[in-house]
Design a protein around this motif. Sequence first.
Motif, PDB file in Angstrom:
ATOM      1  N   ILE A  25      68.835  61.918  58.559  1.00 17.71           N
ATOM      2  CA  ILE A  25      69.123  61.717  59.980  1.00 17.71           C
ATOM      3  C   ILE A  25      68.114  62.502  60.795  1.00 17.71           C
ATOM      4  N   LEU A  26      67.341  61.809  61.612  1.00 19.12           N
ATOM      5  CA  LEU A  26      66.449  62.444  62.584  1.00 19.12           C
ATOM      6  C   LEU A  26      67.220  62.584  63.887  1.00 19.12           C
ATOM      7  N   THR A  27      67.432  63.822  64.339  1.00 22.02           N
ATOM      8  CA  THR A  27      68.221  64.054  65.542  1.00 22.02           C
ATOM      9  C   THR A  27      67.331  64.029  66.778  1.00 22.02           C
ATOM     10  N   ASN A  28      67.986  64.080  67.937  1.00 18.46           N
ATOM     11  CA  ASN A  28      67.244  64.095  69.191  1.00 18.46           C
ATOM     12  C   ASN A  28      66.358  65.336  69.293  1.00 18.46           C
ATOM     13  N   LYS A  29      66.818  66.452  68.728  1.00 21.10           N
ATOM     14  CA  LYS A  29      66.005  67.667  68.732  1.00 21.10           C
ATOM     15  C   LYS A  29      64.714  67.448  67.965  1.00 21.10           C
ATOM     16  N   GLY A  30      64.802  66.763  66.819  1.00 17.56           N
ATOM     17  CA  GLY A  30      63.596  66.450  66.059  1.00 17.56           C
ATOM     18  C   GLY A  30      62.693  65.489  66.796  1.00 17.56           C
ATOM     19  N   ALA A  34      58.829  65.961  68.073  1.00  9.00           N
ATOM     20  CA  ALA A  34      57.788  64.988  67.755  1.00  9.00           C
ATOM     21  C   ALA A  34      57.053  64.531  69.002  1.00  9.00           C
ATOM     22  N   SER A  35      57.728  64.560  70.161  1.00  9.07           N
ATOM     23  CA  SER A  35      57.069  64.133  71.391  1.00  9.07           C
ATOM     24  C   SER A  35      55.923  65.067  71.763  1.00  9.07           C
ATOM     25  N   HIS A  36      56.031  66.357  71.372  1.00 10.04           N
ATOM     26  CA  HIS A  36      54.908  67.277  71.592  1.00 10.04           C
ATOM     27  C   HIS A  36      53.682  66.792  70.822  1.00 10.04           C
ATOM     28  N   HIS A 245      69.701  71.054  64.339  1.00 10.98           N
ATOM     29  CA  HIS A 245      68.491  70.941  63.522  1.00 10.98           C
ATOM     30  C   HIS A 245      67.782  69.622  63.824  1.00 10.98           C
ATOM     31  N   MET A 246      66.501  69.583  63.499  1.00 11.03           N
ATOM     32  CA  MET A 246      65.697  68.394  63.777  1.00 11.03           C
ATOM     33  C   MET A 246      65.963  67.277  62.777  1.00 11.03           C
ATOM     34  N   LEU A 247      66.175  67.654  61.539  1.00 10.71           N
ATOM     35  CA  LEU A 247      66.307  66.675  60.469  1.00 10.71           C
ATOM     36  C   LEU A 247      67.397  67.106  59.509  1.00 10.71           C
ATOM     37  N   SER A 248      68.267  66.175  59.141  1.00  7.05           N
ATOM     38  CA  SER A 248      69.301  66.445  58.140  1.00  7.05           C
ATOM     39  C   SER A 248      69.059  65.552  56.935  1.00  7.05           C
ATOM     40  N   LEU A 249      69.181  66.127  55.739  1.00  5.14           N
ATOM     41  CA  LEU A 249      69.060  65.380  54.492  1.00  5.14           C
ATOM     42  C   LEU A 249      70.317  65.612  53.663  1.00  5.14           C
ATOM     43  N   GLY A 250      70.904  64.544  53.181  1.00  2.00           N
ATOM     44  CA  GLY A 250      72.076  64.648  52.331  1.00  2.00           C
ATOM     45  C   GLY A 250      71.772  64.155  50.930  1.00  2.00           C
ATOM     46  N   LEU A 251      72.219  64.897  49.935  1.00  2.00           N
ATOM     47  CA  LEU A 251      71.942  64.593  48.535  1.00  2.00           C
ATOM     48  C   LEU A 251      73.262  64.503  47.796  1.00  2.00           C
TER      49      LEU A 251
END
Length: 412
Positions: A25-30, A34-36, A245-251
């Motif tokens: 999941i790429l969140t709005n914070k991430g 990325a916009s920078h 967080h900017m990015l969440s990864l689930g395993l």
Amino acid sequence: MLSLLILLLNLTNHAFGQNPAIKAILTNKGLQYASHIGADWMQEKIGSMIIPDVRGGVHIGIGTVNYVLDGISVSGCDVPEPSVEFYEGVGLKAVISGLSISFTGNWHTRFGIITDGGSFDLAVFNVDVASVVQIGSDCSGHISISSENCDAKIDEASINFHGGARYICPVVEEHVTDLERHLAEMQVSFKVNSALVLDVPLTNSPLVDSISLGLDLKGEFYSVQSHTDPPFKAEPFNLPEDNDHMLSLGLSEFTVNSASYAYFSAGLLQAQINDSMIPKTSPFRLNTTSFGPLIPQLPKLFPNMLMELQVYARDVPMFSFQADKVTLKFPGAVKAFAIQPNASWTPLFKLNVDSIFSGVIRISEEKLKGLMELITLNYWCLFVAAKLEEGIVLPTMHHIHLVNPALKIQEV
């Protein structure tokens, strides 16, 4: 803005109909981070864009003056930070307001036999650019991005005569196309070490809502020796969004158990132990004499002979996730042999050794590693502990690294 999409594990073939074992999941914070990057990317691409010659004619009543503008190049540009947001059901929407660009070039005119020419400097101000990028998947199963819409606005006189703004959107669309081609050519598999390959195809189309971008991935390890599916399936699981967080990864358990199956099926969960591997300071030696108190018949039938132990997994070791810890069930076995004077081996006994132990998983040095807890000391615990400490390299992109990663273990 777009470069962060490549980080999301460089997807290729679909595996529709399967439950995902990895979720991202790429969140709005991430996205805002990325916009920078997007502003620098846009400035670089505009500065290097190739502008075709502009040709036309102006009717002046007694005839037509033909003109040519050539050798046009960008001499400077100022790109404000874009405003980027998720566009629900589509992809991304980016807006740049107040873009300024300066050009230099040459001009030529002809009216009958009369010609003239020179150079020019052109500056355009307050260019507004709005672009919508669609995120999906193509017919061959790769993740895809495309420029759905791009609109650039500038003062009427400048855009009508000089054509300054109409070259902005082609720059955006050209490099979106380049990124699409780059994604389409990426590999489906990543070799993570000398024994394992990780497959991360999409199991569903990307899901875009107003606050995030979600990806469902197969997340299955294979042995480099064979592409054999394990005798178990991935179970459904949910990945909670974490907007801090900017990015969440689930395993899921499936991913780590597929790695275990790959090691097992390749015959890598076995080892030989001989007396030279035991510390010289140890009073216990790997010979029939030392085993005498445990098995009195051994030193009588095979007096003072060295022994060799073959330790191996009888079946696939299986991990299970519980709150804040990981449990592993390891069905092991030991075969003992006596080494005869002629170097031949004589089978002595076989002993099944089943181990159950727990531990924690952490991220260190951009690897997923494990640390054993509450170890009942035996060979298999030491073997597994060494494998967990060795870790699995997490996929990353050049110049993109994990910062302050947080890892949670939850029971499914």
